[in-house]
Design a protein around this motif. Structure first.
Motif, PDB file in Angstrom:
ATOM      1  N   GLU A  55       5.571 -12.491  13.575  1.00  0.00           N
ATOM      2  CA  GLU A  55       4.872 -11.984  14.756  1.00  0.00           C
ATOM      3  C   GLU A  55       4.425 -10.553  14.478  1.00  0.00           C
ATOM      4  OE1 GLU A  55       6.877 -12.726  18.567  1.00  0.00           O
ATOM      5  OE2 GLU A  55       8.257 -14.005  17.422  1.00  0.00           O
ATOM      6  N   LEU A  56       3.146 -10.375  14.214  1.00  0.00           N
ATOM      7  CA  LEU A  56       2.613  -9.057  13.875  1.00  0.00           C
ATOM      8  C   LEU A  56       2.906  -8.026  14.951  1.00  0.00           C
ATOM      9  CD1 LEU A  56       1.010  -7.181  12.018  1.00  0.00           C
ATOM     10  CD2 LEU A  56      -1.080  -7.987  13.161  1.00  0.00           C
ATOM     11  N   SER A  57       2.775  -8.394  16.211  1.00  0.00           N
ATOM     12  CA  SER A  57       2.978  -7.424  17.293  1.00  0.00           C
ATOM     13  C   SER A  57       4.378  -6.807  17.240  1.00  0.00           C
ATOM     14  CB  SER A  57       2.742  -8.074  18.658  1.00  0.00           C
ATOM     15  OG  SER A  57       3.670  -9.120  18.873  1.00  0.00           O
ATOM     16  N   ARG A  58       5.363  -7.558  16.772  1.00  0.00           N
ATOM     17  CA  ARG A  58       6.731  -7.047  16.665  1.00  0.00           C
ATOM     18  C   ARG A  58       6.941  -6.228  15.396  1.00  0.00           C
ATOM     19  NH1 ARG A  58      10.963 -11.558  17.467  1.00  0.00           N
ATOM     20  NH2 ARG A  58      12.301  -9.744  17.716  1.00  0.00           N
ATOM     21  N   TYR A  59       6.089  -6.442  14.401  1.00  0.00           N
ATOM     22  CA  TYR A  59       6.212  -5.746  13.118  1.00  0.00           C
ATOM     23  C   TYR A  59       5.520  -4.380  13.141  1.00  0.00           C
ATOM     24  CZ  TYR A  59       6.790  -5.565   8.019  1.00  0.00           C
ATOM     25  OH  TYR A  59       7.171  -5.233   6.742  1.00  0.00           O
ATOM     26  N   LEU A  60       4.552  -4.215  14.026  1.00  0.00           N
ATOM     27  CA  LEU A  60       3.812  -2.963  14.111  1.00  0.00           C
ATOM     28  C   LEU A  60       4.745  -1.796  14.434  1.00  0.00           C
ATOM     29  CD1 LEU A  60       0.694  -4.190  16.128  1.00  0.00           C
ATOM     30  CD2 LEU A  60       0.829  -3.749  13.656  1.00  0.00           C
ATOM     31  N   GLY A  61       4.314  -0.589  14.064  1.00  0.00           N
ATOM     32  CA  GLY A  61       5.099   0.599  14.334  1.00  0.00           C
ATOM     33  C   GLY A  61       5.625   1.222  13.058  1.00  0.00           C
ATOM     34  N   LYS A  62       6.608   2.084  13.216  1.00  0.00           N
ATOM     35  CA  LYS A  62       7.125   2.875  12.096  1.00  0.00           C
ATOM     36  C   LYS A  62       8.297   2.178  11.409  1.00  0.00           C
ATOM     37  CE  LYS A  62       8.550   7.613  11.049  1.00  0.00           C
ATOM     38  NZ  LYS A  62       8.712   8.946  11.637  1.00  0.00           N
ATOM     39  N   TRP A  63       8.245   2.194  10.077  1.00  0.00           N
ATOM     40  CA  TRP A  63       9.315   1.674   9.223  1.00  0.00           C
ATOM     41  C   TRP A  63       9.701   2.758   8.231  1.00  0.00           C
ATOM     42  CZ3 TRP A  63      11.471  -3.267   9.396  1.00  0.00           C
ATOM     43  CH2 TRP A  63      10.854  -4.179  10.245  1.00  0.00           C
ATOM     44  N   TYR A  64      10.981   2.830   7.903  1.00  0.00           N
ATOM     45  CA  TYR A  64      11.488   3.746   6.888  1.00  0.00           C
ATOM     46  C   TYR A  64      11.704   2.973   5.596  1.00  0.00           C
ATOM     47  CZ  TYR A  64      12.375   7.003  10.670  1.00  0.00           C
ATOM     48  OH  TYR A  64      12.218   7.843  11.741  1.00  0.00           O
ATOM     49  N   GLU A  65      11.289   3.572   4.495  1.00  0.00           N
ATOM     50  CA  GLU A  65      11.551   2.976   3.198  1.00  0.00           C
ATOM     51  C   GLU A  65      12.989   3.323   2.823  1.00  0.00           C
ATOM     52  OE1 GLU A  65       9.983   4.362  -0.913  1.00  0.00           O
ATOM     53  OE2 GLU A  65       8.482   2.979  -0.076  1.00  0.00           O
ATOM     54  N   VAL A  66      13.818   2.304   2.706  1.00  0.00           N
ATOM     55  CA  VAL A  66      15.227   2.486   2.366  1.00  0.00           C
ATOM     56  C   VAL A  66      15.398   2.467   0.851  1.00  0.00           C
ATOM     57  CG1 VAL A  66      17.547   1.489   2.600  1.00  0.00           C
ATOM     58  CG2 VAL A  66      15.970   1.491   4.557  1.00  0.00           C
ATOM     59  N   ALA A  67      14.693   1.562   0.189  1.00  0.00           N
ATOM     60  CA  ALA A  67      14.780   1.438  -1.272  1.00  0.00           C
ATOM     61  C   ALA A  67      13.476   0.853  -1.800  1.00  0.00           C
ATOM     62  CB  ALA A  67      15.955   0.550  -1.663  1.00  0.00           C
ATOM     63  N   ARG A  68      13.231   1.098  -3.107  1.00  0.00           N
ATOM     64  CA  ARG A  68      12.033   0.559  -3.756  1.00  0.00           C
ATOM     65  C   ARG A  68      12.273   0.459  -5.248  1.00  0.00           C
ATOM     66  NH1 ARG A  68      10.342   6.048  -2.803  1.00  0.00           N
ATOM     67  NH2 ARG A  68      10.227   7.184  -4.780  1.00  0.00           N
ATOM     68  N   LEU A  69      11.516  -0.400  -5.877  1.00  0.00           N
ATOM     69  CA  LEU A  69      11.465  -0.392  -7.331  1.00  0.00           C
ATOM     70  C   LEU A  69      10.529   0.749  -7.729  1.00  0.00           C
ATOM     71  CD1 LEU A  69      11.319  -4.174  -8.338  1.00  0.00           C
ATOM     72  CD2 LEU A  69      13.223  -2.563  -8.584  1.00  0.00           C
ATOM     73  N   PRO A  70      10.773   1.372  -8.878  1.00  0.00           N
ATOM     74  CA  PRO A  70       9.939   2.513  -9.283  1.00  0.00           C
ATOM     75  C   PRO A  70       8.515   2.109  -9.649  1.00  0.00           C
ATOM     76  CG  PRO A  70      11.523   1.968 -11.004  1.00  0.00           C
ATOM     77  CD  PRO A  70      11.823   1.079  -9.838  1.00  0.00           C
ATOM     78  N   HIS A  71       7.560   2.939  -9.224  1.00  0.00           N
ATOM     79  CA  HIS A  71       6.161   2.787  -9.616  1.00  0.00           C
ATOM     80  C   HIS A  71       5.480   4.135  -9.446  1.00  0.00           C
ATOM     81  CE1 HIS A  71       5.771   2.230  -5.289  1.00  0.00           C
ATOM     82  NE2 HIS A  71       6.585   1.221  -5.398  1.00  0.00           N
ATOM     83  N   SER A  72       4.396   4.327 -10.160  1.00  0.00           N
ATOM     84  CA  SER A  72       3.781   5.652 -10.265  1.00  0.00           C
ATOM     85  C   SER A  72       3.257   6.199  -8.947  1.00  0.00           C
ATOM     86  CB  SER A  72       2.654   5.628 -11.298  1.00  0.00           C
ATOM     87  OG  SER A  72       1.645   4.728 -10.898  1.00  0.00           O
ATOM     88  N   PHE A  73       2.776   5.355  -8.058  1.00  0.00           N
ATOM     89  CA  PHE A  73       2.157   5.892  -6.848  1.00  0.00           C
ATOM     90  C   PHE A  73       3.156   6.410  -5.814  1.00  0.00           C
ATOM     91  CE2 PHE A  73       2.071   1.258  -6.478  1.00  0.00           C
ATOM     92  CZ  PHE A  73       2.667   1.031  -5.261  1.00  0.00           C
ATOM     93  N   GLU A  74       4.460   6.231  -6.054  1.00  0.00           N
ATOM     94  CA  GLU A  74       5.464   6.820  -5.168  1.00  0.00           C
ATOM     95  C   GLU A  74       6.436   7.712  -5.949  1.00  0.00           C
ATOM     96  OE1 GLU A  74       6.912   4.734  -1.379  1.00  0.00           O
ATOM     97  OE2 GLU A  74       6.659   3.100  -2.813  1.00  0.00           O
TER      98      GLU A  74
END
Length: 181
Positions: free
Chosen positions: A30-49
């Protein structure tokens, strides 16, 4: 020759928005519930971040039915906030968590929601077009350890290099608050 070029371009575009083999996007999305602010808790490494901490993603509905994406993070090397604005659209139907996202003109990459707290939309496990891209997102800067371990376990079972995850720092200190508009 035109047919070969068209075929190569089609493969490149499709390959970038496809789902990694063996990975299934969530359904009942449900997109309407997904909208808004999210915090990145973890990620795999990549150059753009690279060198980014305090990373957030903000999703807003666009007039054309797509999603405006605003990613922000604090670069600890330059001590500057960086942001990138993009757009996202569903690849299949709106109830399947598989979108294509673009930050660079006509070039799109996959945004595949692999796991989602369907009751409260508090956390998500998101993949890119292959197993080199993975994010753990949450509605709060911190995520319960049990949920983190469950998401990491799921990602490991799907073949992601979870030992390479970068755990994103979210600071509450006064200096960061002053520089974060």
């Amino acid at each position: 020759m035109k047919n070969i070029i068209a075929l190569v371009l089609a493969v490149l575009v499709t390959g970038c928005t496809s789902v990694p083999e063996g990975v299934k996007p969530v359904t009942g999305f449900e997109l309407s519930r997904y909208l808004g602010k999210w915090y990145e808790v973890a990620r795999l490494p990549h150059s753009f971040e690279e060198d980014l901490q305090q990373v957030t993603a903000d999703y807003r509905l666009k007039d054309d039915g797509g999603v405006r994406v605003l990613n922000r993070g604090f670069n600890v090397q330059t001590e500057q906030w960086e942001q990138a604005e993009g757009k996202a659209y569903f690849v299949q139907s709106p109830d399947v968590g598989h979108l294509k996202v673009s930050f660079f003109g006509p070039f799109y990459g996959a945004y595949v929601i692999v796991e989602l707290d369907k009751d409260h939309y508090r956390y998500a496990l998101v993949s890119g077009p292959d197993r080199e891209y993975l994010w753990i997102l949450a509605r709060e800067p911190q995520l319960d350890d049990g949920i983190k371990q469950s998401l990491v376990s799921k990602a490991r079972q799907l073949g992601y290099a979870t030992e390479q995850l970068i755990w994103v720092q979210h600071s509450n200190d006064a200096t960061a608050a002053k520089t974060n508009p």
